[in-house]
Motif scaffolding. Structure first.
Motif, PDB file in Angstrom:
ATOM      1  N   ARG A 115       0.860  -1.176   0.000  1.00 22.71           N
ATOM      2  CA  ARG A 115       0.000   0.000   0.000  1.00 22.71           C
ATOM      3  C   ARG A 115       0.900   1.231   0.000  1.00 22.71           C
ATOM      4  O   ARG A 115       1.564   1.523   0.996  1.00 22.71           O
ATOM      5  N   PRO A 116       1.009   1.949  -1.131  1.00 21.49           N
ATOM      6  CA  PRO A 116       1.978   3.041  -1.246  1.00 21.49           C
ATOM      7  C   PRO A 116       1.745   4.159  -0.239  1.00 21.49           C
ATOM      8  O   PRO A 116       0.616   4.569   0.011  1.00 21.49           O
ATOM      9  N   GLN A 117       2.845   4.638   0.319  1.00 21.50           N
ATOM     10  CA  GLN A 117       2.839   5.733   1.279  1.00 21.50           C
ATOM     11  C   GLN A 117       3.719   6.852   0.729  1.00 21.50           C
ATOM     12  O   GLN A 117       4.928   6.719   0.662  1.00 21.50           O
ATOM     13  N   GLY A 118       3.101   7.944   0.311  1.00 19.90           N
ATOM     14  CA  GLY A 118       3.873   9.075  -0.197  1.00 19.90           C
ATOM     15  C   GLY A 118       4.059   9.033  -1.697  1.00 19.90           C
ATOM     16  O   GLY A 118       3.926   7.999  -2.345  1.00 19.90           O
ATOM     17  N   ARG A 119       4.409  10.200  -2.257  1.00 21.77           N
ATOM     18  CA  ARG A 119       4.598  10.328  -3.704  1.00 21.77           C
ATOM     19  C   ARG A 119       5.795   9.507  -4.164  1.00 21.77           C
ATOM     20  O   ARG A 119       6.828   9.467  -3.515  1.00 21.77           O
ATOM     21  N   GLY A 120       5.622   8.850  -5.296  1.00 18.65           N
ATOM     22  CA  GLY A 120       6.718   8.104  -5.874  1.00 18.65           C
ATOM     23  C   GLY A 120       6.940   6.729  -5.288  1.00 18.65           C
ATOM     24  O   GLY A 120       7.890   6.035  -5.671  1.00 18.65           O
ATOM     25  N   ALA A 121       6.075   6.303  -4.376  1.00 21.74           N
ATOM     26  CA  ALA A 121       6.282   4.999  -3.745  1.00 21.74           C
ATOM     27  C   ALA A 121       6.066   3.857  -4.729  1.00 21.74           C
ATOM     28  O   ALA A 121       6.732   2.826  -4.646  1.00 21.74           O
ATOM     29  N   TRP A 122       5.125   4.029  -5.655  1.00 23.73           N
ATOM     30  CA  TRP A 122       4.832   2.945  -6.598  1.00 23.73           C
ATOM     31  C   TRP A 122       4.410   3.563  -7.926  1.00 23.73           C
ATOM     32  O   TRP A 122       3.250   3.919  -8.116  1.00 23.73           O
ATOM     33  N   PRO A 123       5.331   3.704  -8.889  1.00 21.67           N
ATOM     34  CA  PRO A 123       5.017   4.358 -10.158  1.00 21.67           C
ATOM     35  C   PRO A 123       3.864   3.671 -10.895  1.00 21.67           C
ATOM     36  O   PRO A 123       3.623   2.472 -10.726  1.00 21.67           O
ATOM     37  N   ALA A 124       3.191   4.439 -11.737  1.00 20.30           N
ATOM     38  CA  ALA A 124       2.017   3.931 -12.444  1.00 20.30           C
ATOM     39  C   ALA A 124       2.336   2.702 -13.282  1.00 20.30           C
ATOM     40  O   ALA A 124       1.557   1.743 -13.328  1.00 20.30           O
ATOM     41  N   HIS A 125       3.492   2.698 -13.958  1.00 16.73           N
ATOM     42  CA  HIS A 125       3.807   1.562 -14.822  1.00 16.73           C
ATOM     43  C   HIS A 125       4.021   0.296 -14.005  1.00 16.73           C
ATOM     44  O   HIS A 125       3.664  -0.800 -14.440  1.00 16.73           O
ATOM     45  N   ALA A 126       4.601   0.436 -12.808  1.00 15.13           N
ATOM     46  CA  ALA A 126       4.820  -0.734 -11.967  1.00 15.13           C
ATOM     47  C   ALA A 126       3.494  -1.277 -11.439  1.00 15.13           C
ATOM     48  O   ALA A 126       3.284  -2.492 -11.370  1.00 15.13           O
ATOM     49  N   ARG A 127       2.582  -0.383 -11.092  1.00  8.80           N
ATOM     50  CA  ARG A 127       1.257  -0.832 -10.628  1.00  8.80           C
ATOM     51  C   ARG A 127       0.505  -1.537 -11.749  1.00  8.80           C
ATOM     52  O   ARG A 127      -0.161  -2.556 -11.517  1.00  8.80           O
ATOM     53  N   ALA A 180       0.767 -22.705  -5.080  1.00  7.09           N
ATOM     54  CA  ALA A 180      -0.652 -22.957  -5.365  1.00  7.09           C
ATOM     55  C   ALA A 180      -0.845 -24.354  -5.930  1.00  7.09           C
ATOM     56  O   ALA A 180      -1.772 -25.079  -5.546  1.00  7.09           O
ATOM     57  N   ASP A 181       0.031 -24.755  -6.855  1.00  3.86           N
ATOM     58  CA  ASP A 181      -0.062 -26.094  -7.435  1.00  3.86           C
ATOM     59  C   ASP A 181       0.096 -27.175  -6.371  1.00  3.86           C
ATOM     60  O   ASP A 181      -0.472 -28.268  -6.495  1.00  3.86           O
ATOM     61  N   ALA A 182       0.882 -26.878  -5.340  1.00  6.64           N
ATOM     62  CA  ALA A 182       1.128 -27.850  -4.272  1.00  6.64           C
ATOM     63  C   ALA A 182       0.054 -27.813  -3.188  1.00  6.64           C
ATOM     64  O   ALA A 182       0.138 -28.550  -2.212  1.00  6.64           O
ATOM     65  N   GLY A 183      -0.949 -26.941  -3.355  1.00  5.17           N
ATOM     66  CA  GLY A 183      -2.034 -26.889  -2.391  1.00  5.17           C
ATOM     67  C   GLY A 183      -1.729 -26.079  -1.147  1.00  5.17           C
ATOM     68  O   GLY A 183      -2.386 -26.241  -0.114  1.00  5.17           O
ATOM     69  N   TRP A 184      -0.757 -25.189  -1.222  1.00  7.54           N
ATOM     70  CA  TRP A 184      -0.426 -24.363  -0.056  1.00  7.54           C
ATOM     71  C   TRP A 184      -1.561 -23.383   0.257  1.00  7.54           C
ATOM     72  O   TRP A 184      -2.283 -22.922  -0.635  1.00  7.54           O
ATOM     73  N   ARG A 185      -1.662 -23.056   1.517  1.00 11.21           N
ATOM     74  CA  ARG A 185      -2.562 -21.990   1.957  1.00 11.21           C
ATOM     75  C   ARG A 185      -1.789 -20.677   1.863  1.00 11.21           C
ATOM     76  O   ARG A 185      -0.832 -20.457   2.609  1.00 11.21           O
ATOM     77  N   VAL A 186      -2.204 -19.815   0.947  1.00 10.69           N
ATOM     78  CA  VAL A 186      -1.516 -18.556   0.689  1.00 10.69           C
ATOM     79  C   VAL A 186      -2.394 -17.409   1.177  1.00 10.69           C
ATOM     80  O   VAL A 186      -3.564 -17.308   0.794  1.00 10.69           O
ATOM     81  N   THR A 187      -1.835 -16.557   2.022  1.00 12.46           N
ATOM     82  CA  THR A 187      -2.581 -15.404   2.535  1.00 12.46           C
ATOM     83  C   THR A 187      -1.847 -14.117   2.182  1.00 12.46           C
ATOM     84  O   THR A 187      -0.664 -14.126   1.855  1.00 12.46           O
ATOM     85  N   GLU A 188      -2.573 -13.016   2.280  1.00 10.01           N
ATOM     86  CA  GLU A 188      -2.060 -11.710   1.872  1.00 10.01           C
ATOM     87  C   GLU A 188      -2.523 -10.663   2.877  1.00 10.01           C
ATOM     88  O   GLU A 188      -3.687 -10.656   3.290  1.00 10.01           O
ATOM     89  N   HIS A 189      -1.610  -9.763   3.278  1.00  9.12           N
ATOM     90  CA  HIS A 189      -1.940  -8.719   4.239  1.00  9.12           C
ATOM     91  C   HIS A 189      -1.361  -7.386   3.779  1.00  9.12           C
ATOM     92  O   HIS A 189      -0.264  -7.340   3.206  1.00  9.12           O
ATOM     93  N   ASP A 190      -2.092  -6.323   4.033  1.00  6.22           N
ATOM     94  CA  ASP A 190      -1.634  -4.992   3.648  1.00  6.22           C
ATOM     95  C   ASP A 190      -0.372  -4.610   4.418  1.00  6.22           C
ATOM     96  O   ASP A 190      -0.269  -4.849   5.629  1.00  6.22           O
ATOM     97  N   VAL A 191       0.575  -3.984   3.703  1.00  7.17           N
ATOM     98  CA  VAL A 191       1.780  -3.443   4.329  1.00  7.17           C
ATOM     99  C   VAL A 191       2.075  -2.089   3.703  1.00  7.17           C
ATOM    100  O   VAL A 191       1.857  -1.889   2.502  1.00  7.17           O
ATOM    101  N   PRO A 192       2.556  -1.125   4.481  1.00  3.90           N
ATOM    102  CA  PRO A 192       2.910   0.172   3.910  1.00  3.90           C
ATOM    103  C   PRO A 192       4.139   0.058   3.020  1.00  3.90           C
ATOM    104  O   PRO A 192       5.095  -0.655   3.327  1.00  3.90           O
ATOM    105  N   TYR A 193       4.106   0.763   1.909  1.00  3.99           N
ATOM    106  CA  TYR A 193       5.158   0.698   0.900  1.00  3.99           C
ATOM    107  C   TYR A 193       5.712   2.103   0.692  1.00  3.99           C
ATOM    108  O   TYR A 193       5.021   2.994   0.202  1.00  3.99           O
ATOM    109  N   ARG A 194       6.960   2.321   1.071  1.00  2.00           N
ATOM    110  CA  ARG A 194       7.599   3.623   1.040  1.00  2.00           C
ATOM    111  C   ARG A 194       8.336   3.846  -0.292  1.00  2.00           C
ATOM    112  O   ARG A 194       8.678   2.885  -0.975  1.00  2.00           O
ATOM    113  N   PRO A 195       8.599   5.102  -0.626  1.00  2.47           N
ATOM    114  CA  PRO A 195       9.464   5.357  -1.781  1.00  2.47           C
ATOM    115  C   PRO A 195      10.826   4.708  -1.548  1.00  2.47           C
ATOM    116  O   PRO A 195      11.403   4.841  -0.464  1.00  2.47           O
TER     117      PRO A 195
END
Length: 239
Positions: A115-127, A180-195
């Protein structure tokens, strides 16, 4: 879930000319964890700086993000291995609850959704590239993830059992696909993303971003792998 810092954890930090970011990153490694800085051909003194700051330095002369990550994984000895970029865009202290989740048996692979924090943390092309890959991943595996970010945690032996082969920018995606192919339980959580500190080695430009997308598209084209027996033998992911 306890709030204390779990033990027996290695943090793999792929590094290519990150001297400006290393002090910030290494100062935030949780107490008792080992930082594995994988020097991927730095010319700015990153390796010596990391060693001086108490990190274990692993040298990987083959250029490539995947080559650096896998060198760190094979050099690790801890029960649980984490991955984090070494450019100060992500705080490795955020990995503590990820490790708890793996150790407590709630997940087999935990990812950070940036989750980008501040200008330039995640450029449009990368998103844009990340969104395209997330959609392709969903079609390929059914996983409803939003990000393929570098902040992640899993058990070492289970990761090795995935037999990851990509040594470029497709490595993080290949880890998720094979999990995923091996049947793992995969989870995802928000984290702050700095420049980030310094210039990106992969997604700093449109050209770099779409080269990464091409690398990862090849990973998505792989035939589904047979679920690794080694993961089950280690008491880890289950089909």
């Amino acid at each position: 879930m306890t709030s204390s810092t779990p033990e027996d954890v290695d943090v793999v930090l792929p590094c290519l000319n990150e001297a400006g970011a290393l002090p910030w990153v290494l100062a935030r490694i949780p107490p008792g964890w080992r930082a594995l800085v994988v020097d991927n051909g730095s010319t700015d003194g990153s390796a010596d700086l990391a060693r001086g700051l108490g990190a274990t330095v692993v040298r990987e002369p083959r250029r490539g993000f995947g080559a650096a990550c896998h060198a760190g994984l094979t050099a690790s000895t801890a029960e649980i291995v984490c991955f984090c970029d070494c450019d100060a865009s992500l705080n490795p202290a955020l990995l503590v609850p990820f490790v708890h989740e793996v150790r407590d048996g709630q997940a087999d692979l935990v990812l950070g959704r940036r989750r980008p924090q501040g200008r330039g943390a995640w450029p449009a092309h990368a998103r844009a590239g990340n969104l395209a890959l997330a959609l392709m991943l969903r079609r390929r595996t059914g996983l409803r993830l939003h990000d393929l970010g570098p902040l992640r945690a899993a058990r070492r032996e289970a990761l090795l059992s995935l037999d990851l082969t990509d040594r470029r920018s497709g490595y993080p995606l290949q880890m998720v696909v094979r999990a995923a192919d091996a049947g793992w339980r995969v989870t995802e959580h928000d984290v702050p993303y700095r420049p980030r500190t310094g210039a990106s080695k992969v997604t700093g430009t449109w050209r770099g971003t779409w080269q990464a997308v091409r690398d990862m598209s090849r990973v998505l084209a792989e035939a589904p792998a047979t679920p690794p027996a080694a993961a089950q033998a280690q008491g880890g992911p289950r089909p």
